[in-house]
Motif scaffolding. Sequence first.
Motif, PDB file in Angstrom:
ATOM      1  N   VAL A 156       0.894  -1.097   0.131  1.00 45.32           N
ATOM      2  CA  VAL A 156       0.208  -0.127  -0.159  1.00 45.32           C
ATOM      3  C   VAL A 156       0.674   1.275   0.012  1.00 45.32           C
ATOM      4  O   VAL A 156       1.982   1.363   0.695  1.00 45.32           O
ATOM      5  CB  VAL A 156      -0.956   0.087   1.459  1.00 45.32           C
ATOM      6  CG1 VAL A 156      -1.681   1.302   1.382  1.00 45.32           C
ATOM      7  CG2 VAL A 156      -1.928  -1.073   1.021  1.00 45.32           C
ATOM      8  N   HIS A 157       0.390   2.246  -0.889  1.00 47.51           N
ATOM      9  CA  HIS A 157       1.327   3.642  -0.957  1.00 47.51           C
ATOM     10  C   HIS A 157       0.090   4.577  -0.823  1.00 47.51           C
ATOM     11  O   HIS A 157      -0.990   4.418  -1.454  1.00 47.51           O
ATOM     12  CB  HIS A 157       2.067   3.638  -2.220  1.00 47.51           C
ATOM     13  CG  HIS A 157       3.443   2.681  -2.062  1.00 47.51           C
ATOM     14  ND1 HIS A 157       4.321   3.251  -1.529  1.00 47.51           N
ATOM     15  CD2 HIS A 157       3.281   1.487  -2.435  1.00 47.51           C
ATOM     16  CE1 HIS A 157       5.399   2.072  -1.404  1.00 47.51           C
ATOM     17  NE2 HIS A 157       4.760   1.214  -2.286  1.00 47.51           N
ATOM     18  N   THR A 158       0.434   5.800  -0.259  1.00 44.04           N
ATOM     19  CA  THR A 158      -0.295   6.944  -0.320  1.00 44.04           C
ATOM     20  C   THR A 158      -0.076   8.253  -1.167  1.00 44.04           C
ATOM     21  O   THR A 158      -0.844   9.052  -1.539  1.00 44.04           O
ATOM     22  CB  THR A 158      -0.577   7.468   1.225  1.00 44.04           C
ATOM     23  OG1 THR A 158       0.861   7.969   1.526  1.00 44.04           O
ATOM     24  CG2 THR A 158      -1.129   6.406   2.103  1.00 44.04           C
ATOM     25  N   ALA A 159       1.276   7.883  -1.965  1.00 45.44           N
ATOM     26  CA  ALA A 159       1.725   8.955  -2.906  1.00 45.44           C
ATOM     27  C   ALA A 159       2.527   8.244  -3.943  1.00 45.44           C
ATOM     28  O   ALA A 159       3.383   7.270  -3.571  1.00 45.44           O
ATOM     29  CB  ALA A 159       2.286   9.961  -2.141  1.00 45.44           C
ATOM     30  N   GLY A 160       2.430   8.654  -5.051  1.00 49.61           N
ATOM     31  CA  GLY A 160       3.185   7.878  -6.151  1.00 49.61           C
ATOM     32  C   GLY A 160       3.016   8.653  -7.557  1.00 49.61           C
ATOM     33  O   GLY A 160       2.361   9.448  -7.755  1.00 49.61           O
ATOM     34  N   GLY A 165       2.695  11.514 -16.626  1.00 51.07           N
ATOM     35  CA  GLY A 165       3.190  12.503 -15.813  1.00 51.07           C
ATOM     36  C   GLY A 165       2.289  12.895 -14.459  1.00 51.07           C
ATOM     37  O   GLY A 165       2.713  14.010 -13.947  1.00 51.07           O
ATOM     38  N   ARG A 166       1.223  12.083 -14.480  1.00 52.52           N
ATOM     39  CA  ARG A 166       0.340  12.550 -13.438  1.00 52.52           C
ATOM     40  C   ARG A 166       0.946  12.066 -11.970  1.00 52.52           C
ATOM     41  O   ARG A 166       1.711  11.053 -12.064  1.00 52.52           O
ATOM     42  CB  ARG A 166      -0.897  11.865 -13.468  1.00 52.52           C
ATOM     43  CG  ARG A 166      -1.666  12.258 -14.922  1.00 52.52           C
ATOM     44  CD  ARG A 166      -2.899  11.578 -15.377  1.00 52.52           C
ATOM     45  NE  ARG A 166      -3.393  12.025 -16.413  1.00 52.52           N
ATOM     46  CZ  ARG A 166      -4.241  11.683 -17.119  1.00 52.52           C
ATOM     47  NH1 ARG A 166      -4.886  10.519 -16.585  1.00 52.52           N
ATOM     48  NH2 ARG A 166      -4.974  12.215 -18.164  1.00 52.52           N
ATOM     49  N   ARG A 167       0.479  12.865 -10.722  1.00 52.36           N
ATOM     50  CA  ARG A 167       1.180  12.345  -9.485  1.00 52.36           C
ATOM     51  C   ARG A 167      -0.401  12.277  -8.671  1.00 52.36           C
ATOM     52  O   ARG A 167      -1.368  12.600  -9.022  1.00 52.36           O
ATOM     53  CB  ARG A 167       1.505  13.284  -8.634  1.00 52.36           C
ATOM     54  CG  ARG A 167       2.961  14.163  -9.377  1.00 52.36           C
ATOM     55  CD  ARG A 167       3.923  12.978  -8.908  1.00 52.36           C
ATOM     56  NE  ARG A 167       4.289  12.792  -7.617  1.00 52.36           N
ATOM     57  CZ  ARG A 167       4.998  11.784  -6.973  1.00 52.36           C
ATOM     58  NH1 ARG A 167       5.903  11.182  -7.809  1.00 52.36           N
ATOM     59  NH2 ARG A 167       5.340  11.829  -5.724  1.00 52.36           N
ATOM     60  N   GLU A 168      -0.527  11.073  -7.923  1.00 50.79           N
ATOM     61  CA  GLU A 168      -1.516  10.667  -7.561  1.00 50.79           C
ATOM     62  C   GLU A 168      -1.301  10.247  -5.775  1.00 50.79           C
ATOM     63  O   GLU A 168      -0.226   9.882  -5.287  1.00 50.79           O
ATOM     64  CB  GLU A 168      -1.987   9.151  -8.153  1.00 50.79           C
ATOM     65  CG  GLU A 168      -3.445   8.674  -7.477  1.00 50.79           C
ATOM     66  CD  GLU A 168      -3.914   7.666  -8.403  1.00 50.79           C
ATOM     67  OE1 GLU A 168      -4.908   7.179  -8.283  1.00 50.79           O
ATOM     68  OE2 GLU A 168      -2.880   6.906  -9.210  1.00 50.79           O
ATOM     69  N   PHE A 169      -2.437  10.632  -5.052  1.00 44.49           N
ATOM     70  CA  PHE A 169      -2.511  10.379  -3.747  1.00 44.49           C
ATOM     71  C   PHE A 169      -3.843   9.978  -3.261  1.00 44.49           C
ATOM     72  O   PHE A 169      -4.970  10.252  -3.713  1.00 44.49           O
ATOM     73  CB  PHE A 169      -2.281  11.958  -3.075  1.00 44.49           C
ATOM     74  CG  PHE A 169      -1.065  12.848  -3.692  1.00 44.49           C
ATOM     75  CD1 PHE A 169       0.033  12.873  -2.901  1.00 44.49           C
ATOM     76  CD2 PHE A 169      -1.296  13.420  -4.822  1.00 44.49           C
ATOM     77  CE1 PHE A 169       1.209  13.260  -3.501  1.00 44.49           C
ATOM     78  CE2 PHE A 169      -0.313  14.264  -5.544  1.00 44.49           C
ATOM     79  CZ  PHE A 169       0.993  14.270  -4.595  1.00 44.49           C
ATOM     80  N   TYR A 170      -3.586   8.764  -2.188  1.00 43.02           N
ATOM     81  CA  TYR A 170      -4.794   8.229  -1.565  1.00 43.02           C
ATOM     82  C   TYR A 170      -4.941   8.561  -0.249  1.00 43.02           C
ATOM     83  O   TYR A 170      -3.993   8.347   0.675  1.00 43.02           O
ATOM     84  CB  TYR A 170      -4.509   6.618  -1.776  1.00 43.02           C
ATOM     85  CG  TYR A 170      -4.421   6.256  -2.958  1.00 43.02           C
ATOM     86  CD1 TYR A 170      -5.635   6.160  -3.971  1.00 43.02           C
ATOM     87  CD2 TYR A 170      -3.354   5.711  -3.558  1.00 43.02           C
ATOM     88  CE1 TYR A 170      -5.700   5.629  -5.176  1.00 43.02           C
ATOM     89  CE2 TYR A 170      -3.450   4.955  -4.814  1.00 43.02           C
ATOM     90  CZ  TYR A 170      -4.516   5.117  -5.642  1.00 43.02           C
ATOM     91  OH  TYR A 170      -4.305   4.407  -7.019  1.00 43.02           O
ATOM     92  N   GLY A 171      -5.920   9.168   0.168  1.00 42.54           N
ATOM     93  CA  GLY A 171      -6.237   9.872   1.396  1.00 42.54           C
ATOM     94  C   GLY A 171      -7.359   8.767   2.205  1.00 42.54           C
ATOM     95  O   GLY A 171      -8.653   9.128   2.076  1.00 42.54           O
TER      96      GLY A 171
END
Length: 225
Positions: A156-160, A165-171
């Motif tokens: 599991v990751h919360t940022a990557g 070229g997009r950046r993604e974040f899971y909150g």
Amino acid sequence: MERTRATEAAGVAGAGAAGSGELRFEGRIAGFGSASGTRVVIGLWERSPFGRFADAMIENAAGHRTLLAPSEVVAAFVSETYEFDEVRVVPVSSRRISGGLAVRAGDDGSALTARIAVGDVPPLGRLLRSVPRRLATDVRWLRMLDPIASRLVPGVHTAGSAGHGRREFYGVTTMRRIAWAEATVDGEPLGAFAALDPPVRFGFGSAPPEPHLVDLTTVIRLPRR
């Protein structure tokens, strides 16, 4: 699906919805495995730049990755953010049932049917609930949290980095165990309910190996033009 036309549609929709170059998706994700080795990740999005929708990502035992999306616009955007071997545009719907939810994709569930029984909130879910929502979905917090999250829950990751070229974040704001699930893909039963193992390979991180239904906000930052 005609890829060029769908990609252009997603680009127009994304640019109009983003404004600041940041897209927010609020909803739930359910992830579980099966005895056949097929793993299923279902997104149930209450609010998004594309309105309310559901989609499903499936990886079989051979590693073939399929996206089931409800429209060409959604299919194009999601397939530019994640990686798939096959993209199918089919109706996708969800509904609540006693103790859980049911999902169908394709005419009369021809592509996917799933029934999920939702269980209790684990200790990590109670801890996540204690974090103020504004902080829990702040990209600065999610960047700092990522190394810790990957140690607490393998895969599991919360940022990557996402596609193009997009950046993604899971909150994640809370999580519930999935007590049981059953599913069919293209009319074939997947077999007994199992852990989501090995990790799925749609993006930079996987859903937890222990099946969960998580409430979350996903933030996608588009690259500057």
